[in-house]
Design a protein around this motif. Structure first.
Motif, PDB file in Angstrom:
ATOM      1  N   ASP B 359     172.704  23.099  -4.050  1.00  0.00           N
ATOM      2  CA  ASP B 359     172.597  23.527  -5.354  1.00  0.00           C
ATOM      3  C   ASP B 359     171.884  23.923  -6.026  1.00  0.00           C
ATOM      4  OD1 ASP B 359     173.452  24.125  -8.605  1.00  0.00           O
ATOM      5  OD2 ASP B 359     174.421  25.402  -6.772  1.00  0.00           O
ATOM      6  N   ARG B 360     170.941  24.840  -6.466  1.00  0.00           N
ATOM      7  CA  ARG B 360     169.784  24.823  -7.224  1.00  0.00           C
ATOM      8  C   ARG B 360     169.184  23.629  -8.522  1.00  0.00           C
ATOM      9  NH1 ARG B 360     168.056  25.370 -10.927  1.00  0.00           N
ATOM     10  NH2 ARG B 360     165.939  26.320 -11.627  1.00  0.00           N
ATOM     11  N   GLY B 361     171.061  23.435  -8.455  1.00  0.00           N
ATOM     12  CA  GLY B 361     170.476  22.296 -10.075  1.00  0.00           C
ATOM     13  C   GLY B 361     170.332  20.897  -9.335  1.00  0.00           C
ATOM     14  N   ASP B 362     169.430  20.597  -9.844  1.00  0.00           N
ATOM     15  CA  ASP B 362     168.361  19.597  -9.389  1.00  0.00           C
ATOM     16  C   ASP B 362     168.726  18.474 -10.666  1.00  0.00           C
ATOM     17  OD1 ASP B 362     165.197  21.082 -10.834  1.00  0.00           O
ATOM     18  OD2 ASP B 362     166.979  20.059 -11.883  1.00  0.00           O
ATOM     19  N   SER B 363     168.053  17.371  -9.842  1.00  0.00           N
ATOM     20  CA  SER B 363     168.251  16.102 -10.725  1.00  0.00           C
ATOM     21  C   SER B 363     167.325  15.515 -11.625  1.00  0.00           C
ATOM     22  CB  SER B 363     168.414  15.137  -9.496  1.00  0.00           C
ATOM     23  OG  SER B 363     167.796  14.877  -8.657  1.00  0.00           O
ATOM     24  N   ILE B 364     166.447  16.807 -12.510  1.00  0.00           N
ATOM     25  CA  ILE B 364     165.735  16.580 -13.021  1.00  0.00           C
ATOM     26  C   ILE B 364     166.092  16.968 -14.496  1.00  0.00           C
ATOM     27  CG2 ILE B 364     163.538  17.173 -14.228  1.00  0.00           C
ATOM     28  CD1 ILE B 364     162.858  15.731 -11.289  1.00  0.00           C
ATOM     29  N   LEU B 365     165.923  15.771 -15.083  1.00  0.00           N
ATOM     30  CA  LEU B 365     165.908  16.267 -17.295  1.00  0.00           C
ATOM     31  C   LEU B 365     165.057  15.749 -17.650  1.00  0.00           C
ATOM     32  CD1 LEU B 365     168.589  16.029 -18.289  1.00  0.00           C
ATOM     33  CD2 LEU B 365     168.496  13.411 -18.751  1.00  0.00           C
ATOM     34  N   ARG B 366     164.827  16.727 -18.382  1.00  0.00           N
ATOM     35  CA  ARG B 366     163.984  17.281 -18.713  1.00  0.00           C
ATOM     36  C   ARG B 366     164.221  16.970 -20.651  1.00  0.00           C
ATOM     37  NH1 ARG B 366     161.970  21.746 -19.929  1.00  0.00           N
ATOM     38  NH2 ARG B 366     163.729  22.354 -19.557  1.00  0.00           N
ATOM     39  N   LEU B 367     162.848  16.290 -21.698  1.00  0.00           N
ATOM     40  CA  LEU B 367     163.713  15.772 -23.009  1.00  0.00           C
ATOM     41  C   LEU B 367     162.181  16.355 -23.941  1.00  0.00           C
ATOM     42  CD1 LEU B 367     163.210  12.517 -23.598  1.00  0.00           C
ATOM     43  CD2 LEU B 367     164.200  12.461 -21.306  1.00  0.00           C
ATOM     44  N   VAL B 368     162.848  16.245 -24.889  1.00  0.00           N
ATOM     45  CA  VAL B 368     160.774  16.345 -25.824  1.00  0.00           C
ATOM     46  C   VAL B 368     160.979  15.088 -26.546  1.00  0.00           C
ATOM     47  CG1 VAL B 368     160.753  18.365 -25.739  1.00  0.00           C
ATOM     48  CG2 VAL B 368     162.004  18.190 -27.184  1.00  0.00           C
ATOM     49  N   SER B 369     160.400  14.172 -27.613  1.00  0.00           N
ATOM     50  CA  SER B 369     160.664  13.925 -28.700  1.00  0.00           C
ATOM     51  C   SER B 369     159.327  13.518 -29.536  1.00  0.00           C
ATOM     52  CB  SER B 369     160.895  12.267 -27.971  1.00  0.00           C
ATOM     53  OG  SER B 369     159.588  11.372 -27.658  1.00  0.00           O
TER      54      SER B 369
END
Ligand SMILES: Nc1ncnc2c1ncn2[C@@H]1O[C@H](COP(=O)(O)OP(=O)(O)OP(=O)(O)O)[C@@H](O)[C@H]1O
Ligand SMILES: [Mg+2]
Lengths: 267, 401
Positions: B359-369
């Motif tokens: 799948d195109r969905g990857d295992s990267i998670l972006r977050l901002v704080s």
């Protein structure tokens, strides 16, 4: 010109100046000298005088200058009107038929102007289109030769005109006629002036076609010059040439001073 | 520039605008350029007085939709209505709408006041009317002092104001704006956005169709947002709802760059707080998560979990919570916030890692704080948390929309 060193740049300019000097400058200087020459036997003319100009300004030549100016102005005005009309009418045509029209317009410039004159003469020497021997046929000949350039200039201007101006005008409620008058034509003014200037200059110098069709009562200055030099009166011809050039230059300078507000904004 | 005068003039424009306002309705509109379909069966209704933003990537057909309303292109099929009037076959000059194009297209040979007067003159209004209306509209956009200038003597932002005044001078019931702010720098863009919002408060009956590719503009200004892709409408909804609860993958990614994790809904329904069936338990690798359920996601289905970068926290909150563990990939400081990317791959079950590769969905998670005093370092293992209310499921079939 991507020459960076100072001497390199100077050299480049020098070559360019020399080239233009030889091609444009020398003939002009020669004619200017001849126009004030009494005799020209050595390297330089002698017995300098303004006599040729004095002769030019009274008598036939003055009348011929007037004829040239009237012919040039009328033919250019008509060409500007019809050329713009054609350009506006044909601009939304598909590319293929458009190229055909472009070619039809430019064809007269591709054949010798003498042939254009001959063609007109043959075409208009018979009823019901008997124009042979009239002033009109001279103006028509000039029109045929210059209309391509007005058409070309206005077409170029139109194709460079961002479509948004006219679209916005329409969305604001401007009907086609109003839009043409208030938006399209004003934005084309620089191109119209350029077209008129070029046509006028070409008409002022036209001789090939004119010589085929002109009636005795409508002799343009170039035809007069041609006749004079043909008879060996080279110095008088040179004086008239200078007169023609100066008149044309004055008219063109006048045209270039017409203010055009249609300068596209920067940025 | 929000002087009393400006308000007065705005009110008089608003009063005289034919009430009530009129909406815009696209009905199955298809537009083709030389046989290539660029707008396909486009249907959208904009309510009177509403600000509708159309967003979408470049070439998705936003401008084309606007041009169809303005009458610059003729649909091959479908109808377009403005108010009660079917305008599909009307020429542009009979549609009575205001339009501002991307580069403003102020007439360069006319002064500012002549530009603004153009539409009124085309309608052959009396001189006194024209004069009054031009003053009024220029005052409304704060350009009265520039009336005698030529457009080339104005800055980009000023030209934009004049373009708006010119469009409003004819008192249209519908205003079309095509990326009106894209030529301006970030700071002016923000203040123009406020100006536009104020303008609409003063002209509440004015229906605005606003094309942009900038999601911030859309979210700030619009009541509703329509998202386009490849000539089609892919999602539409009230701005807030569309952002909180995107209905498909494209909407989630385009509006606010959401994180999308491929998950599987667990067979056993509702555990923990998911008492009312609003929530569903899903499995991401070996981790069990709780998220807002969505229509079309049944037990056992593979689907996407959508979570906004700013909804992910680094501190464990007291309430029921989802937790994920990953390896820090990068930490970028942006002054007022930290951007952290996390690789969840190492902690996934082997089976899911296989799924992800396809799948195109990857295992990267972006977050901002908010800026961290001691930001994590690349390579660190980090545990992050998010509330079930902030996570929403997107059905798998819509995922490929
Ligand atoms: N005059 C035209 N002739 C042919 N194709 C066109 C024309 N105008 C637009 N297109 C095509 O139609 C599609 C949609 O264009 P449109 O201008 O509506 O996109 P857009 O969403 O406004 O994009 P952008 O954000 O870049 O302005 C594009 O693929 C474009 O190439
Ligand atoms: Mg566009």
């Amino acid at each position: 010109m991507l020459v960076w060193s100072r001497t390199g740049r100077a050299g480049a300019w020098g070559v360019l100046a020399l080239l233009f000097g030889v091609v444009y400058g020398v003939p002009l200087v020669m004619i200017a000298l001849a126009s004030i020459a009494g005799q020209w036997n050595g390297a330089l003319p002698s017995h300098l005088s303004l006599g040729h100009y004095a002769e030019a300004l009274d008598g036939d030549s003055a009348a011929q200058l007037r004829v040239s100016i009237v012919t040039g102005a009328v033919a250019s005005a008509v060409a500007m009107f019809l050329g713009s009309w054609a350009a506006l009418a044909l601009r939304n045509l598909r590319p293929a038929p458009r190229r055909l029209f472009d070619m039809v317009f430019f064809l007269p410039s591709a054949v010798p102007s003498v042939s254009v004159g001959l063609g007109l003469l043959v075409a208009f020497s018979r009823q019901p289109l008997l124009l042979n021997g009239t002033t009109l046929i001279v103006i028509i000949a000039h029109f045929v030769l210059i209309s391509a350039f007005t058409y070309g200039n206005v077409s170029a201007g139109l194709s460079r005109l961002p479509p948004e101006f006219e679209l916005v005008a329409a969305s604001l409620g401007a009907r086609p006629g109003y839009r043409l008058r208030r938006v399209t034509l004003p934005l084309l003014t620089p191109y119209l002036i350029a077209a008129f200037s070029l046509s006028f200059a070409m008409s002022m110098g036209e001789v090939g076609a004119t010589i085929m069709v002109y009636p005795p009562g409508w002799v343009t200055l170039p035809v007069g010059i041609f006749a004079l030099t043909d008879r060996g009166e080279v110095f008088a011809g040179a004086a008239l040439t200078m007169l023609l050039a100066i008149t044309t230059l004055i008219v063109l300078l006048g045209l270039s001073r017409i203010p055009t507000k249609a300068v596209t904004r920067q940025g | 520039m929000a002087s009393d005068l400006a308000l007065d003039s705005a009110r008089s424009v608003a009063r005289s605008a034919r009430e009530p306002g009129s909406g815009i309705c696209f009905e199955d509109v298809t537009v083709a350029y030389k046989g290539t379909v660029v707008l396909e069966r486009f249907s959208l209704t904009v309510a009177p007085g509403e600000i509708m933003a159309i967003i979408g990537p470049s070439g998705s057909g936003k401008t084309t939709a606007l041009r169809a309303v303005a009458g610059f292109v003729r649909p091959v099929s479908g109808r377009i209505q403005i108010g009660e009037r079917d305008v599909t076959d009307l020429p542009p000059y009979e549609r009575d709408l205001g339009m501002v194009v991307q580069n403003y297209a102020l007439f360069p040979h006319m002064r500012v006041d002549e530009n603004v007067a153009f539409g009124l003159r085309a309608r052959k209004e009396a001189d006194t009317t024209v004069y009054g209306r031009v003053q009024e509209c220029l005052r409304m956009v704060g350009m009265l002092n520039y009336a005698r200038r030529y457009p080339r003597e104005l800055s980009g932002g000023q030209q934009q104001r004049v373009a708006i005044a010119r469009a409003l001078a004819i008192r249209p019931r519908v205003l079309l704006l095509d990326e009106p702010l894209s030529a301006l720098d970030a700071q002016i863009r923000r203040s123009m956005l406020d100006e536009l919002a104020r303008l609409h408060r003063e002209l509440p009956a004015l229906t605005v169709l606003y094309v942009t590719h900038d999601q911030t503009e859309a979210l700030t200004l619009a009541d509703r947002i329509a998202i386009m892709r490849d000539g089609r409408l892919v999602a539409t909804g009230r701005s807030h709802a569309l952002y909180r609860l995107p209905t498909n993958r494209f909407a989630a990614e385009f509006l606010g760059r959401a994180n999308l994790l491929t998950v599987r809904r667990e067979a056993t329904s509702g555990a923990g707080s998911a008492s009312d069936g609003v929530f569903a338990r899903v499995r991401f690798g070996d981790v069990s998560l709780l998220a807002r359920s969505a229509e079309g996601v049944s037990a056992g289905d593979e689907c996407l979990l959508c979570i906004r970068p700013h909804d992910i926290g680094l501190q464990r909150p007291p309430a029921p919570v989802n937790a994920l563990v990953g390896t820090v990939q990068s930490v970028v400081w942006q002054g007022d916030l930290h951007n952290v990317t996390l690789d969840l791959g190492a902690d996934l079950g082997a089976d899911l890692r296989g799924d992800l590769a396809g799948d195109r969905g990857d295992s990267i998670l972006r977050l901002v704080s908010l800026p961290l005093r001691e930001p994590p370092q690349p390579g660190d293992r980090l545990e992050v948390f998010f509330a079930p209310e902030d996570a929403v499921l997107i059905p798998a079939e819509a995922a490929h929309a």
